[in-house]
Design a protein around this motif. Structure first.
Motif, mmCIF file in Angstrom:
data_model
loop_
_atom_site.group_PDB
_atom_site.id
_atom_site.type_symbol
_atom_site.label_atom_id
_atom_site.label_comp_id
_atom_site.label_asym_id
_atom_site.label_seq_id
_atom_site.Cartn_x
_atom_site.Cartn_y
_atom_site.Cartn_z
ATOM 1 N N PHE A 98 0.948 -1.478 0.015
ATOM 2 C CA PHE A 98 -0.144 0.066 0.054
ATOM 3 C C PHE A 98 0.948 1.101 0.027
ATOM 4 C CE2 PHE A 98 -2.084 3.431 2.201
ATOM 5 C CZ PHE A 98 -3.089 3.874 1.519
ATOM 6 N N LEU A 150 -6.344 3.651 -1.767
ATOM 7 C CA LEU A 150 -7.032 2.600 -0.935
ATOM 8 C C LEU A 150 -8.287 2.609 -1.930
ATOM 9 C CD1 LEU A 150 -8.154 0.923 1.215
ATOM 10 C CD2 LEU A 150 -9.219 3.052 2.312
ATOM 11 N N PRO A 215 -3.743 1.807 5.135
ATOM 12 C CA PRO A 215 -3.169 0.505 5.087
ATOM 13 C C PRO A 215 -3.763 -0.737 5.434
ATOM 14 C CG PRO A 215 -1.749 2.011 6.014
ATOM 15 C CD PRO A 215 -2.994 2.720 5.966
ATOM 16 N N PHE A 218 -6.922 -1.638 3.303
ATOM 17 C CA PHE A 218 -6.348 -2.152 2.164
ATOM 18 C C PHE A 218 -5.761 -3.397 2.353
ATOM 19 C CE2 PHE A 218 -2.450 -3.037 -0.405
ATOM 20 C CZ PHE A 218 -3.053 -2.937 -1.595
#
Lengths: 224, 242
Positions: A98, A150, A215, A218
């Motif tokens: 990410f 994202l 993150p 993700f």
């Protein structure tokens, strides 16, 4: 730390090399942004008295639309030959993947914004070399890159990815755009201190939040 | 000398996977030892690719236990990823990078020492060393597939998972692949490949399995009645899926 940073840099290096070869992302962002600037310039016919009010809006509408172009491309390129699947098969943490993708997009957006800023300055007649303005742009672009990466990862898995990305992206990024417009307005006007004291800390808080949340989401999104 | 002498290469118990209300794999068991080469037959849509995607951590099983190289797929997927090499229908490569750049990129992601040298070696093994400087988009489909196989073996994985690797390859490349995979298994590693090419599958030395009705049916010992029955079942199963 190096375990996280090493794959991030490998990913960024690969994205820069791919962009250098194809040049499709930066060039299309630049052309699209220039068109928006020109259209606004003629449509609004900004006078020196209106600059403080109108210029921040024009800047951030342009940057936000350019960001959606960058984000649309970010994971489409990864999906073309299954590069994302290959990436997910490597022993690299999802956080690193990410952050690598977000950092690449952040750099591409900053490059385009750096090229556009003198154009804004010349057409709208305001000083672009302001520390507060540059800091605002860097911080807001970081927010764009984090949220955009994202939602790009989510949108790329849907059939109508080009429509889905802005629909998801803009509602979430709206607070960042508002803070960026206000901070830019203070910076271009006569009260840069207001931007520094009120809106820049808010941008920093948004960035910190997105840096923690995105993150994590993700990693959930890319699991099957 | 086996490279992974402890435990089984793959151990699956009661593996289940459905897509919505459509069950694909159910109560699937498999034990594959080190040094073994398993060829899985199956028609379209029986779950061959799904099984390989689960084994390579690309998909999650709904139920069951899966140990790959001794690591639990759910608890330690990262350890599994560094120990498997995957060849799928997609190449996982980038069109605008050269074959060598693609492999070096993956070599770096896998944390290999001297990824340039390892990439060169892998490309040479697949007969692609003279094309290593060419961008992927300028290579034929078969050559891209060979680069994809080179990518899968570059980090010397303990287990190779290949989903119909023969598709798009010419006869010479298939022969090269056969040598490579048998060498891989002989070195104490393990290989699992799927195919719906019966001639090819039966001509390769290894354990044979048929994936049908959600379960994996392994062939009986060579020359036994079970073995003849297995060939008939494979033919019927592949015929039914057409």
């Amino acid at each position: 730390m190096m375990q996280l940073l090493r794959p991030v840099l490998i990913l960024v290096r690969k994205d820069i090399l791919l962009e250098w070869r194809s040049r499709d992302l930066v060039v299309s962002m630049l052309v699209f942004s220039l068109l928006i600037v020109v259209v606004f310039n003629f449509a609004l016919n900004v006078t020196p008295q209106q600059v403080t009010v109108l210029a921040p809006g024009i800047i951030w509408v342009t940057f936000a639309f350019a960001a959606t172009l960058a984000m649309n491309r970010s994971f489409v390129r990864e999906m073309e030959q299954g590069g994302l699947a290959g990436l997910l098969l490597s022993p690299v943490s999802r956080d690193a993947i990410f952050l690598g993708k977000a950092l690449g997009s952040f750099l591409f957006m900053l490059l385009v914004e750096a090229a556009l800023l003198p154009v804004f300055g010349a057409l709208l007649n305001f000083p672009v070399l302001s520390f507060t303005l540059v800091l605002t742009i860097v911080m807001a672009t970081l927010g764009f890159a984090l949220v955009g990466t994202l939602f790009s990862a989510i949108a790329v898995q849907t059939r109508s990815r080009e429509i889905m990305l802005p629909v998801l992206f803009f509602p979430v990024i709206l607070p960042v755009i508002i803070a960026a417009v206000e901070a830019s307005s203070a910076s271009i006007g006569s009260e840069p201190g207001v931007g520094l004291n009120r809106w820049l800390p808010l941008l920093a808080i948004f960035d910190a939040l997105f840096l923690v949340i995105c993150p994590w989401v993700f990693a959930v999104v890319v699991e099957e | 000398m086996p490279v992974n002498p402890v435990g089984d290469a793959i151990k699956l118990e009661g593996l289940e996977k459905s897509f919505g209300d459509w069950p694909v794999l159910w109560d699937l068991d498999l034990t594959l030892g080190w040094g073994q080469f398993l060829v899985i037959f199956g028609g379209n849509g029986v779950g061959k690719s799904t099984l390989l995607r689960i084994l390579s951590t690309q998909a999650r099983a709904d139920a069951g236990k899966a140990l790959i190289a001794g690591y639990d797929l759910r608890r330690n997927p990262q350890a599994v990823r560094s120990r498997v090499g995957v060849v799928a229908h997609q190449t996982f490569l980038y069109d605008d990078l050269t074959a060598l750049e693609n492999l070096v990129y993956y070599g770096r992601l896998f944390g290999l020492d001297d990824p340039e040298k390892k990439a060169d070696e892998a490309l040479s093994r697949l007969g692609m060393d003279r094309r290593s400087g060419q961008r992927l988009r300028s290579l034929s489909h078969g050559m891209q597939k060979r680069v994809a196989i080179a990518r899968a073996i570059m980090h010397r994985p303990s287990i190779l998972l290949l989903d119909e690797p023969e598709s798009g390859l010419d006869r010479g490349s298939v022969e090269l692949l056969r040598e490579l995979l048998q060498e891989w298994a002989a070195s104490g590693r393990a290989v699992v490949m799927t195919t719906h090419d019966t001639e090819l599958g039966f001509s390769w030395t290894g354990q044979l399995g048929l994936l049908a009705e959600g379960k994996l049916h392994l062939r009986g010992p060579e020359g036994s009645g079970d073995s003849a029955d297995f060939r008939r079942r494979v033919t019927v199963s592949l015929g039914a899926s057409r």
